[in-house]
Every structure is written in structure tokens, then in C-alpha cells.
Design a protein around this motif. Sequence first.
Motif, PDB file in Angstrom:
ATOM      1  N   ILE A 125     101.404 -82.599 -33.998  1.00  0.00           N
ATOM      2  CA  ILE A 125     101.661 -83.806 -33.197  1.00  0.00           C
ATOM      3  C   ILE A 125     103.055 -84.330 -33.523  1.00  0.00           C
ATOM      4  O   ILE A 125     103.392 -84.545 -34.693  1.00  0.00           O
ATOM      5  N   LEU A 126     103.832 -84.567 -32.479  1.00  0.00           N
ATOM      6  CA  LEU A 126     105.212 -85.016 -32.616  1.00  0.00           C
ATOM      7  C   LEU A 126     105.315 -86.495 -32.209  1.00  0.00           C
ATOM      8  O   LEU A 126     104.859 -86.884 -31.118  1.00  0.00           O
ATOM      9  N   TYR A 127     105.884 -87.342 -33.095  1.00  0.00           N
ATOM     10  CA  TYR A 127     106.067 -88.775 -32.827  1.00  0.00           C
ATOM     11  C   TYR A 127     107.555 -89.059 -32.618  1.00  0.00           C
ATOM     12  O   TYR A 127     108.378 -88.741 -33.489  1.00  0.00           O
ATOM     13  N   LYS A 128     107.881 -89.664 -31.479  1.00  0.00           N
ATOM     14  CA  LYS A 128     109.253 -90.110 -31.231  1.00  0.00           C
ATOM     15  C   LYS A 128     109.266 -91.637 -31.160  1.00  0.00           C
ATOM     16  O   LYS A 128     108.333 -92.241 -30.614  1.00  0.00           O
ATOM     17  N   ASN A 129     110.325 -92.284 -31.687  1.00  0.00           N
ATOM     18  CA  ASN A 129     110.342 -93.738 -31.831  1.00  0.00           C
ATOM     19  C   ASN A 129     110.177 -94.456 -30.501  1.00  0.00           C
ATOM     20  O   ASN A 129     109.494 -95.464 -30.385  1.00  0.00           O
ATOM     21  N   ALA A 130     110.846 -93.914 -29.463  1.00  0.00           N
ATOM     22  CA  ALA A 130     110.843 -94.627 -28.191  1.00  0.00           C
ATOM     23  C   ALA A 130     109.652 -94.286 -27.314  1.00  0.00           C
ATOM     24  O   ALA A 130     109.464 -94.887 -26.259  1.00  0.00           O
ATOM     25  N   LYS A 131     108.906 -93.336 -27.717  1.00  0.00           N
ATOM     26  CA  LYS A 131     107.786 -92.903 -26.883  1.00  0.00           C
ATOM     27  C   LYS A 131     106.500 -92.851 -27.706  1.00  0.00           C
ATOM     28  O   LYS A 131     106.508 -92.941 -28.918  1.00  0.00           O
ATOM     29  N   LYS A 132     105.389 -92.637 -27.009  1.00  0.00           N
ATOM     30  CA  LYS A 132     104.118 -92.455 -27.696  1.00  0.00           C
ATOM     31  C   LYS A 132     104.066 -91.064 -28.328  1.00  0.00           C
ATOM     32  O   LYS A 132     104.899 -90.221 -28.065  1.00  0.00           O
ATOM     33  N   ASN A 162      91.133 -79.564 -46.274  1.00  0.00           N
ATOM     34  CA  ASN A 162      92.077 -79.883 -45.199  1.00  0.00           C
ATOM     35  C   ASN A 162      93.394 -80.333 -45.832  1.00  0.00           C
ATOM     36  O   ASN A 162      93.399 -81.023 -46.860  1.00  0.00           O
ATOM     37  N   TYR A 163      94.486 -79.929 -45.225  1.00  0.00           N
ATOM     38  CA  TYR A 163      95.798 -80.340 -45.743  1.00  0.00           C
ATOM     39  C   TYR A 163      96.607 -80.931 -44.591  1.00  0.00           C
ATOM     40  O   TYR A 163      96.780 -80.290 -43.548  1.00  0.00           O
ATOM     41  N   VAL A 164      97.046 -82.179 -44.779  1.00  0.00           N
ATOM     42  CA  VAL A 164      97.847 -82.884 -43.777  1.00  0.00           C
ATOM     43  C   VAL A 164      99.280 -82.942 -44.274  1.00  0.00           C
ATOM     44  O   VAL A 164      99.550 -83.391 -45.401  1.00  0.00           O
ATOM     45  N   GLY A 165     100.219 -82.484 -43.428  1.00  0.00           N
ATOM     46  CA  GLY A 165     101.638 -82.516 -43.779  1.00  0.00           C
ATOM     47  C   GLY A 165     102.426 -83.368 -42.798  1.00  0.00           C
ATOM     48  O   GLY A 165     102.105 -83.418 -41.606  1.00  0.00           O
ATOM     49  N   THR A 166     103.439 -84.062 -43.305  1.00  0.00           N
ATOM     50  CA  THR A 166     104.301 -84.883 -42.450  1.00  0.00           C
ATOM     51  C   THR A 166     105.764 -84.490 -42.682  1.00  0.00           C
ATOM     52  O   THR A 166     106.171 -84.190 -43.807  1.00  0.00           O
ATOM     53  N   THR A 167     106.515 -84.485 -41.597  1.00  0.00           N
ATOM     54  CA  THR A 167     107.941 -84.168 -41.672  1.00  0.00           C
ATOM     55  C   THR A 167     108.727 -85.220 -40.881  1.00  0.00           C
ATOM     56  O   THR A 167     108.355 -85.534 -39.729  1.00  0.00           O
ATOM     57  N   ASN A 168     109.768 -85.753 -41.493  1.00  0.00           N
ATOM     58  CA  ASN A 168     110.627 -86.736 -40.831  1.00  0.00           C
ATOM     59  C   ASN A 168     111.950 -86.065 -40.485  1.00  0.00           C
ATOM     60  O   ASN A 168     112.492 -85.267 -41.263  1.00  0.00           O
ATOM     61  N   GLY A 169     112.498 -86.394 -39.315  1.00  0.00           N
ATOM     62  CA  GLY A 169     113.774 -85.805 -38.920  1.00  0.00           C
ATOM     63  C   GLY A 169     114.521 -86.683 -37.932  1.00  0.00           C
ATOM     64  O   GLY A 169     113.978 -87.641 -37.367  1.00  0.00           O
ATOM     65  N   THR A 170     115.816 -86.332 -37.748  1.00  0.00           N
ATOM     66  CA  THR A 170     116.659 -87.048 -36.783  1.00  0.00           C
ATOM     67  C   THR A 170     117.371 -86.020 -35.933  1.00  0.00           C
ATOM     68  O   THR A 170     117.956 -85.050 -36.454  1.00  0.00           O
ATOM     69  N   PHE A 171     117.299 -86.255 -34.643  1.00  0.00           N
ATOM     70  CA  PHE A 171     117.952 -85.329 -33.716  1.00  0.00           C
ATOM     71  C   PHE A 171     118.611 -86.135 -32.602  1.00  0.00           C
ATOM     72  O   PHE A 171     117.938 -86.909 -31.898  1.00  0.00           O
ATOM     73  N   GLU A 172     119.961 -85.951 -32.513  1.00  0.00           N
ATOM     74  CA  GLU A 172     120.748 -86.681 -31.507  1.00  0.00           C
ATOM     75  C   GLU A 172     120.495 -88.182 -31.605  1.00  0.00           C
ATOM     76  O   GLU A 172     120.129 -88.861 -30.636  1.00  0.00           O
ATOM     77  N   ASN A 173     120.632 -88.674 -32.829  1.00  0.00           N
ATOM     78  CA  ASN A 173     120.451 -90.101 -33.142  1.00  0.00           C
ATOM     79  C   ASN A 173     119.051 -90.627 -32.781  1.00  0.00           C
ATOM     80  O   ASN A 173     118.853 -91.815 -32.561  1.00  0.00           O
ATOM     81  N   GLN A 174     118.138 -89.713 -32.746  1.00  0.00           N
ATOM     82  CA  GLN A 174     116.757 -90.119 -32.430  1.00  0.00           C
ATOM     83  C   GLN A 174     115.837 -89.659 -33.551  1.00  0.00           C
ATOM     84  O   GLN A 174     115.778 -88.469 -33.851  1.00  0.00           O
ATOM     85  N   ASN A 175     115.172 -90.616 -34.165  1.00  0.00           N
ATOM     86  CA  ASN A 175     114.245 -90.300 -35.261  1.00  0.00           C
ATOM     87  C   ASN A 175     112.914 -89.788 -34.698  1.00  0.00           C
ATOM     88  O   ASN A 175     112.442 -90.262 -33.650  1.00  0.00           O
ATOM     89  N   TYR A 176     112.339 -88.854 -35.406  1.00  0.00           N
ATOM     90  CA  TYR A 176     111.012 -88.357 -34.988  1.00  0.00           C
ATOM     91  C   TYR A 176     110.193 -88.017 -36.249  1.00  0.00           C
ATOM     92  O   TYR A 176     110.755 -87.770 -37.327  1.00  0.00           O
ATOM     93  N   ASN A 177     108.900 -88.027 -36.100  1.00  0.00           N
ATOM     94  CA  ASN A 177     107.948 -87.653 -37.178  1.00  0.00           C
ATOM     95  C   ASN A 177     107.042 -86.530 -36.670  1.00  0.00           C
ATOM     96  O   ASN A 177     106.595 -86.562 -35.515  1.00  0.00           O
ATOM     97  N   LEU A 178     106.775 -85.592 -37.550  1.00  0.00           N
ATOM     98  CA  LEU A 178     105.881 -84.473 -37.205  1.00  0.00           C
ATOM     99  C   LEU A 178     104.659 -84.505 -38.121  1.00  0.00           C
ATOM    100  O   LEU A 178     104.790 -84.542 -39.343  1.00  0.00           O
TER     101      LEU A 178
END
Length: 452
Positions: A125-132, A162-178
Motif C-alpha cells: 500500500i502506497l501513501y501519498k501526502n496529497a492523496k488517499k 506476520n511482518y509489517v514493514g514501512t518505507t518513507n521516501g521523497t520523489f519530486e518534492n513529494q513525500n510518500y510512505n510504503l
Amino acid sequence: MKQKINLLIVFSVVALIVLTTVQCYLVKTAYDYKVAEFHAQIKNEIAQITNNYSDIDSVLVSKKEALYKDLSEKYIQGKNNKIDVKKGILGNDYQDILTQRIKLKFERDLPNFKIDFAIVLNKFILYKNAKKADTIFSEKPFIQNRLYGNLASLNHAFLVRNYVGTTNGTFENQNYNLLTEDSMYVSVIDWEMIILRRMTFILILSLFSIATLISLFVIAIKALIKQKKVSDVKTDFINNITHELKTPLATLGISTKILEQKNIRDNDENFNSIVNTISRQNNRLQSLIDQVMANSLAENELELQKEKIKTEDFLLSIVNDFKITFPKIDIKTDFQTQETILVLDKFHLTTAFLNVLENAVKYGSNQITVKTRILENQFAISFEDDGIGIAKNKQSLLFDKFYRVEQGNLHNTKGLGLGLYYVNQIVKAHQGSINVVSDLGKGTQFTILLKV
């Protein structure tokens, strides 16, 4: 009586089925408990060594994170769709290497178990700041979503963690969470046999209990049937002996009344005739009593007066006496032996052989052949007749005390059912054996084997 026995058998069978069902239920409950206990044990042991399988190879884990980042950024750019992301995750080029590393870790840390495993991806699941949140996929655990491992199916596997992993990143000045979630499933090869070995004592005890119940049931039913048979034999014997005694007693009663007449007493001829009749009937009564008494003894209780005799001459004398008693019967001899000397009790064997011959006459024989031969180092005496024969299912009962062959529910021949029993006892007392071969309508052959 028969109806009561049948009801008792039915109730006993029902009780046995209920007890067996309860026993099987208890074994099944114990089995389920052992399975749960085994799963908990394996889960704990595997969790201790693979709480986070990223410690297996940091380089490979780094490659996985780099792959996830690359796929996420391309998805944000619109360069790939959800199907492309899923294919990229499940079709990476380091799956086989990581599978081998985890497998070797299991073999080293859990040497007592042979384990197949699979790590399946459940969520991406991909989370973007400006979107759901944008769910690339979120599914139930399927073996098709396997990341690593060699497990072919999840049907008989159980969940370890069960193993839950989270990844934070920035792409083209847009933050996202995986957010990713994967699950590890394992299957211990031959786990059923492991559990059964742990349940060996319970299984043996249960099987022994069920076998004991069935054995006791069979013994009880056999004893009941035997008791019923003894009761029937006793009733039959009482009826037979009553019938046999009535005739001489009735004759004695009539003869006594005749003797009360003065004209009979004054006539010597008539008087002597009546006295002879009374004497014969008295002898017959005594013979019946002696027969019952003699057959109350087992073969090891008989007192034999053995002597050396020429067996062929002995048999010939019995045949000659039988001819006088039954002149209409064609009796022949076929002696294939000569001057055989045996140590026998002449009195008891004479009675035994005559019982066999008289039985043949009772059951419709007109022709009898007495044969002798040496059979397997034993002296064999055969009595063959052309009578009505004996049904196969009756032959095993011939030598039972008081048993008489029936036609339907009726006894067509008189007797106490002691003749062949007596023959068998006498033969056994001589350490011999007797057997019968017969077919209905084709006559009967009794063969007596005596030690030479």
C-alpha cells in the motif's frame, strides 16, 4: 428365552458402539490438542530464529528495499500500473538465493525437523501526502504471492508470524510512505507421524481398551449362547430319556397287571412269557441307566482293561455278531492288513464299534463295509455306509454329548444322543482319533485311527 438373548445382544452391541465412539472422540480430542501443542512449539522456535528474516543477508534486504522504492516511484510517475508493480515484486531475481539462505538457517537451528516454508506478500500500500492511500494490492495469503520459499500449498501449513514493514521516501518534492505486510508459513514434513509417535501411549491404551471391550463382549455372548445351547440340550435329553423310559415302564405296568389275573398265573406258558417280558424290559431299563452313567465319564476317567489282540479277528467277530442281530443288512469286510497286534480294551471298543454300525442302520443304511489299512503309521478302521448322509454343518456336532442329527425340527430316530459321544471318548482314551466324511444322500464314512 431366544428373544431375551437377541435383545441382550442388541443392547450390548449398542453399548459397545457408544463406548467405542466415546473412546474415539477422546482420542480425537487428544490428537487435536497435540496438534495445537506441536504448532505452538514450532511457531515459538521458528519465531526465535526468524523474528525478522532481514538478518539473513543485509545486502539482499537492501536490494528488496531498493526494488520497492523503484517500483513505487515509477508507479507515482505513471510509468507502470498495479499489475506491473505486482509482477516486479514477485518476479525479482534474488528470490532463489534468499530461499536457500532461509532454508539453511532452518536446517542449522532446527535439525530435528524437516521444514518447507513460504513467505507470501499480503499487502503493498502506497501513501501519498496529497492523496488517499493507493492500494497496489491487499489480498488474503495466497501461495501465488510467494516471495521466498519452496512450499507448494498453504493448505496444510500454519502461520508462524506476520511482518509489517514501512518505507518513507521523497520523489519530486513529494513525500510518500510504503506499507508492506508479509506472512511466513511453514509445514513440517511428516508432522502427522511426529504427533502419532508422541501419542503412542494413548493410542496403545485406547486400542487395548477397545480390544478388551470387544473381547469381553464376544466372550460374554459366546458364554450366553453356550449356556442357551446347554439348556436346549438338557431339555432335549430329558425329553429323549423320558421317551425311552416310557416304553419299558409301560410294558412293565401292563405285564404286572396281566400277572394279577389268575388264569395267567395258572398257565405256565403264559406266565413264563410274561416273566420273560418283564425281565427283558428290566434289562432294557438297566441298559439305559448304564449308558447314561458310562457316558458321564471323560476319556481320562475311563478305566480301560487293555490286552494284546489280533485286530482283524477282533473286528471279524464284531461283524459276525452284527450279522446275527441285523440279518437284512449287507455287511462286508475289506481288510488290507493282516494279523495286526494292538493293545486295546475289547469290551469298550466292541461297544463303540457296534454303536457306529447301529447308527448306520438307524440312518437308512442297507450296505456297510468295514475296511482296515495302515495310514500314516496308524491303524485305520473305516465304516462306510450307504445311508442318508449327514449335512456338512452338522458333522462338527456329531460327537457332542446328547446331540442327535435332526431332520428339520424333528428327530426321526430314537436314542439319547450318547452313541457317537461314547465312541469318541473311547477312541480318545486309546490315544486315537475319529473323523467323518459324508454328503447328504451319499452315505457316510467314519474312520478311526489307532496307534500301531
